[in-house]
Scaffold this motif. Structure first.
Motif, short mmCIF file in Angstrom:
data_model
loop_
_atom_site.label_atom_id
_atom_site.label_comp_id
_atom_site.label_asym_id
_atom_site.label_seq_id
_atom_site.Cartn_x
_atom_site.Cartn_y
_atom_site.Cartn_z
N SER A 85 50.52 19.76 59.09
CA SER A 85 48.60 19.82 58.95
C SER A 85 48.30 19.17 57.76
O SER A 85 48.37 17.65 57.62
N ARG A 86 48.56 20.24 57.18
CA ARG A 86 47.82 20.01 55.68
C ARG A 86 48.56 20.86 55.10
O ARG A 86 49.21 22.17 55.42
N PHE A 87 48.13 21.36 53.29
CA PHE A 87 49.09 21.68 52.58
C PHE A 87 47.86 22.33 50.96
O PHE A 87 46.84 21.07 50.93
N LEU A 88 48.13 23.57 50.66
CA LEU A 88 47.48 23.51 48.97
C LEU A 88 48.32 24.08 47.91
O LEU A 88 48.42 25.54 48.46
N PRO A 89 47.73 23.70 47.11
CA PRO A 89 48.89 24.19 46.17
C PRO A 89 48.38 25.25 44.90
O PRO A 89 46.85 24.68 45.42
N ALA A 90 48.77 26.79 45.11
CA ALA A 90 47.92 26.87 44.30
C ALA A 90 48.51 28.55 43.20
O ALA A 90 49.35 28.61 43.21
N GLY A 91 47.76 28.35 42.53
CA GLY A 91 48.67 29.61 41.31
C GLY A 91 48.39 31.12 41.95
O GLY A 91 46.83 31.27 42.82
N LYS A 92 48.88 31.78 41.72
CA LYS A 92 48.80 32.96 41.85
C LYS A 92 49.49 34.37 41.41
O LYS A 92 50.70 34.02 40.65
N ASN A 93 49.07 35.19 40.51
CA ASN A 93 49.64 35.88 39.32
C ASN A 93 48.60 37.58 39.33
O ASN A 93 47.32 36.93 40.30
N MET A 94 49.01 37.74 38.71
CA MET A 94 48.33 39.37 38.29
C MET A 94 47.66 38.19 36.79
O MET A 94 48.59 38.12 35.76
N SER A 95 46.68 39.08 36.02
CA SER A 95 46.21 39.21 34.97
C SER A 95 45.66 40.65 34.40
O SER A 95 45.23 41.74 35.65
N LEU A 96 46.09 41.08 33.50
CA LEU A 96 44.87 41.91 33.06
C LEU A 96 43.55 42.34 32.30
O LEU A 96 42.53 41.20 31.79
N ALA A 97 42.53 42.50 33.20
CA ALA A 97 41.37 42.80 33.38
C ALA A 97 40.56 43.18 31.80
O ALA A 97 41.02 44.67 32.04
N LEU A 98 40.51 43.15 31.22
CA LEU A 98 39.86 44.13 29.48
C LEU A 98 39.01 44.20 29.40
O LEU A 98 37.66 43.53 30.98
N SER A 99 38.37 45.48 28.40
CA SER A 99 37.14 45.02 28.53
C SER A 99 36.55 45.74 27.10
O SER A 99 37.65 45.51 26.39
N ASP A 100 35.35 45.57 27.06
CA ASP A 100 35.12 45.68 25.55
C ASP A 100 34.48 46.70 25.17
O ASP A 100 34.28 47.84 24.47
N ASP A 101 34.79 47.51 26.52
CA ASP A 101 34.29 49.50 25.58
C ASP A 101 36.15 49.88 25.75
O ASP A 101 36.93 49.94 26.68
N TYR A 102 36.19 50.64 24.68
CA TYR A 102 37.28 51.17 23.63
C TYR A 102 38.19 52.31 24.70
O TYR A 102 39.06 52.57 24.56
N ASN A 103 37.78 53.28 25.31
CA ASN A 103 37.78 54.37 25.79
C ASN A 103 38.03 54.37 27.71
O ASN A 103 38.88 54.73 28.27
N ALA A 104 38.41 52.37 27.45
CA ALA A 104 38.05 52.47 29.16
C ALA A 104 39.72 51.74 29.00
O ALA A 104 40.29 51.41 27.92
N THR A 105 40.34 52.08 30.30
CA THR A 105 41.87 51.65 30.76
C THR A 105 41.63 49.85 31.37
O THR A 105 40.56 49.48 31.96
N PRO A 106 42.65 49.07 30.72
CA PRO A 106 42.30 48.00 31.22
C PRO A 106 42.45 48.04 32.42
O PRO A 106 43.22 47.99 32.97
N GLY A 107 41.76 47.11 33.68
CA GLY A 107 41.93 47.06 35.28
C GLY A 107 43.25 45.77 35.09
O GLY A 107 43.79 44.95 34.79
N PHE A 108 43.52 45.80 36.70
CA PHE A 108 43.84 44.24 37.42
C PHE A 108 43.31 43.57 37.92
O PHE A 108 42.14 44.11 38.67
N ALA A 109 43.17 42.74 37.84
CA ALA A 109 42.49 41.75 38.34
C ALA A 109 44.30 40.30 39.42
O ALA A 109 45.25 40.47 38.54
N TYR A 110 43.86 40.34 40.26
CA TYR A 110 44.76 39.24 40.71
C TYR A 110 43.99 37.78 41.06
O TYR A 110 43.09 38.12 41.75
N LEU A 111 45.00 37.07 40.61
CA LEU A 111 43.79 35.40 40.48
C LEU A 111 44.65 34.74 41.83
O LEU A 111 45.73 34.50 41.91
N LEU A 112 43.43 34.06 42.14
CA LEU A 112 44.50 32.59 43.11
C LEU A 112 43.62 31.33 42.16
O LEU A 112 42.29 31.58 42.63
#
Ligand SMILES: Nc1ncnc2c1ncn2[C@@H]1O[C@H](COP(=O)(O)OP(=O)(O)OP(=O)(O)O)[C@@H](O)[C@H]1O
Ligand SMILES: [Mg+2]
Lengths: 509, 230
Positions: free
Chosen positions: A100-127
């Protein structure tokens, strides 16, 4: 036969206590099974509706190199292989009548960086998608809680509320869409507690995760904080970005910058040019160095700030293609048909059903259903033991009476049928009542229109509305199981009763 | 012994052994007995003499160890369970010492029971026949009562009616009055005798009771498994 039923029925009434115990077990078993199956079927149906219409489509096409079919929620960090020949696949899909229809997509993980030195990077799942196409494919699947959705051709990111909460826990940064102010009501519990010291951010730096470390860290302007219409427990992990930014972040090279997939060697060379070269090494260097100044955007991002309209975006890299089928097409047929075509055309991709693509989510209902069946079977096993015991005792107690019946001319079969009838009537009346009540409950619940905004409850509902479903297969299974219980439970007492001899009519001491 | 009437029962050389531990009990040791159609005969003898055993074998609810037993012309020793059950249903009526009614059925339904098993008559016919017999045994007023609501004598009347409802050629009664007082016992014997006359049914009953004996027309004396007088 009428006589047998009459006697059986009156014996049931005569031994009310026993009948009630057996009946209650059968009633509960069949009620539980009916309601349980109804809830699970509703969950299954709800999940299907919501996953198919809200996120994955009916069928997902992934690279043939992809090791597992599960591409929705794989927290092991397995990356999703790129698909580089979308134009070829597009042609093949367009030629299929059941698509009927279709949609191409990129989908993977990324590290979410922060300007806080003490913080651990998080993960962000991207579509990464063409957002207009996305909305056409999955209409009304999400709304903006804060800020807004993408304008045509706009770059940036839409962050789900759930992902924002998680991002805060990792990085101590509270994300707010550009030009918006903090909405206290939307703060997470943790954020609320630290309201005074909260650090706001209207952008997020993401570093795509890529097998050959060819990715870039890229600053995404936050356009909106979104909520998916339902199942945010699952979907709420995924931030939506435009496909261009996605490719840059993942190091797939934006089509607008290069129009074609760059050969691996060249890619590596290009990577060396990126300003944040050091970000590829060590955790500390993952942090963007200067909290005050905005991190230097990747050159590609600058170049692509306004993508030229004439560039062929579709020639670039994707990770998957979501496919919706025309109504009435079976998943299995579509998948096998598509795979046939892909193999014949060496498209180097494969199609999988939404169920396989969603991994645990897809098989969850099957697992729960299996557990329910096991539990009810256990209940029925107990029921069988109790019924066998009670009926055998009844047969023995009634030995003189049954012997007399035999003596004055009742065949063995008559006595056997009488016992079978007693059990059958009990399971018909009580099991039937349990089933009926279950069916009424299952059919009544949707009318109450019970909804939930709670994520875990939504998972149980298979969506935002609690809508149990009575499926024919479940009805048949329930009734079969009930008949089976009756039969198994009656076998031994029937043998005992059938073994009573005419001579037993005469009580001898 | 007149030879005019047909024999309903012809027994010759009947023995019955019960294994009992390592020994065997010889309950019957060579019985030869003929009973004529329409008889109203009693089997008497001391306890343990084999009365019950003999009646059970005649009634086809027990099997002989040796010998030949013919009931209404059928040699019963060669029949299978189904055939024997049919024979019991169609030719023999039973009256038990302990009454043995079906507790969940009322008087009329208990009387109807064997007719329903026969599946030969219409519902209306069955009902009519059962009501007639209920009247004959003096229970016309109590047809809707369940056995638990009846006295011992009344129960035994139901049993008599049930035994006769199929118009069997033979009715067997093992100590039918043992659980009744002598007055009621006498009444039961009266009813049986009346039926014997009306329906020409053969009755064989056993008893300990000298009182009962006076109703009998023929007497067979048993002692230690052999007939001592006939
Ligand atoms: N099932 C059995 N197993 C072993 N022995 C038995 C069995 N039935 C009867 N007997 C024995 O066979 C003999 C005849 O018993 P039966 O019951 O026929 O006597 P009866 O004349 O009816 O006595 P009663 O007047 O006490 O009823 C007795 O010695 C009895 O102990
Ligand atoms: Mg006896």
């Amino acid at each position: 036969m009428q006589l047998i039923f009459k006697i059986a029925w009156r014996n049931i009434l005569r031994h009310k206590g026993k009948s009630l115990i057996i009946g209650l077990i059968l009633f509960l078993g069949s009620l539980l099974m009916t309601v349980g199956n109804g809830v699970i079927s509703g969950m299954d149906h709800g999940l299907e509706q919501n996953v198919v219409n809200g996120f994955l489509g009916d069928v997902v096409i992934i690279s043939e190199k992809q090791k597992t079919d599960n591409i929705l929620l794989d927290f092991t960090g397995t990356l999703i292989e790129p698909i580089t020949n979308y134009p070829q696949i597009k042609k093949l899909l367009q030629a299929e009548r059941f698509v009927s229809r279709f949609l191409p997509a990129g989908k993977n993980m990324s590290l979410a960086l922060s300007d806080d030195y003490n913080a651990t990077p998080g993960f962000a799942y991207l579509l990464g998608v063409d957002f207009a196409e996305y909305q056409a494919m999955f209409p009304d699947s999400l709304k903006a809680l804060e800020g807004r959705l993408f304008k045509p051709g706009e770059r940036g990111i839409l962050v789900p509320k759930k992902a924002r909460d998680e991002f805060y826990n990792f990085t101590n940064r509270w994300l707010i869409p550009e030009g918006c102010s903090l909405v206290e009501a939307n703060l997470s519990k943790d954020a609320k507690e630290n309201l005074k010291t909260i650090i706001k951010a209207d952008n997020i730096v993401l570093l795509g995760m890529n097998e050959n470390n060819s990715s870039t860290d890229l600053r995404f302007g936050i356009k909106g904080v979104i909520a998916y219409r339902t199942l945010n427990t699952i979907f709420g992990h995924f931030s939506i970005t435009d496909i261009e930014s996605y490719r840059e972040c993942l190091g797939y090279f934006s089509s607008s910058a290069h129009a074609i997939q760059v050969a691996k060697e060249d890619q590596k060379l290009l990577d060396l040019d990126t300003t944040n070269l050091d970000s590829l090494f060590g955790t500390e260097s993952l942090m963007v160095s200067n909290p005050q100044a905005k991190p230097t955007p990747a050159p590609a991002a600058i170049a692509a700030a306004k993508a030229p309209a004439d560039v062929d975006i579709e020639a670039g890299v994707y990770n998957m293609i979501f496919v919706k089928l025309k109504k009435g097409t079976s998943y299995n047929y579509a998948v096998s048909q598509l795979n046939k075509i892909f193999t014949a055309n060496q498209a180097k991709v494969r199609a999988v059903t939404w169920k396989k693509a969603s991994g645990f989510i897809g098989s969850m209902t099957t697992i729960i259903k299996g557990s329910l069946l096991a539990f009810v079977s256990l209940l029925f096993l107990v029921a069988i033991i109790i019924i066998v015991n009670t009926l055998t005792m009844a047969a023995l107690e009634r030995t003189p009476e049954l012997g007399m019946m035999r003596a004055i001319g009742a065949q063995k079969q008559f006595v056997r049928l009488m016992f079978l009838s007693e059990t059958a009537i009990l399971s018909l009346v009580f099991g039937g009542a349990g089933f009926l009540l279950g069916a009424i409950i299952v059919n009544l619940i949707p009318m109450l229109n019970i909804t939930s905004a709670n994520d875990m409850v939504q998972l149980l509902y298979g969506g935002d509305i609690f809508h149990p479903l009575l499926k024919w297969t479940d009805i048949v299974v329930t009734l079969l199981e009930l008949s089976l219980v009756t039969l198994i439970a009656a076998i031994y007492p029937i043998r005992v009763a059938g073994g009573i001899k005419p001579l037993d009519a005469i009580a001898r001491d | 012994m007149k030879k005019t009437a047909k024999n309903i029962i012809e027994i010759s050389g009947l023995t019955k052994d019960y294994p009992l531990g390592n020994t065997t009990v010889n309950a019957l040791r060579g019985i030869d007995l003929n009973v004529q159609e329409g008889a109203f005969t009693s089997i008497i003898g001391p306890s343990g003499s084999g009365k019950t055993t003999l009646l059970n074998i005649i009634g086809c609810i027990d099997t002989a160890t040796r010998g030949s037993v013919k009931v209404a012309g059928h040699e019963i020793t060669g029949l299978n369970d189904k055939q024997i059950t049919d024979l019991r249903l169609h030719t023999i009526g039973f009256i038990f010492q302990t009454f043995n009614l079906i507790p969940v059925l009322d008087v009329l339904e208990n009387i109807e029971f064997p007719l329903l098993l026969m599946k030969k008559h219409s519902g209306a016919e069955i009902r009519q026949r059962a009501e007639k017999l209920a009247d004959l045994v003096g229970l016309g007023e109590h047809v809707k009562h369940r056995p638990a609501e009846l006295s011992g004598g009344q129960r035994q009347r139901v049993a008599i009616a049930r035994a006769l409802v199929t118009s069997p050629s033979l009715v067997l009664a093992d100590e039918p009055t043992a659980n009744l007082d002598s007055v009621t016992g006498g009444q039961i014997l009266e009813v049986m005798r009346q039926m014997n006359r009306l329906e020409k049914t053969t009755f064989i009953f056993s008893t300990h009771d000298a009182n009962v004996l006076k109703y009998a027309i023929g007497v067979t004396k048993l002692k230690d498994g052999v007939i001592t007088a006939n």
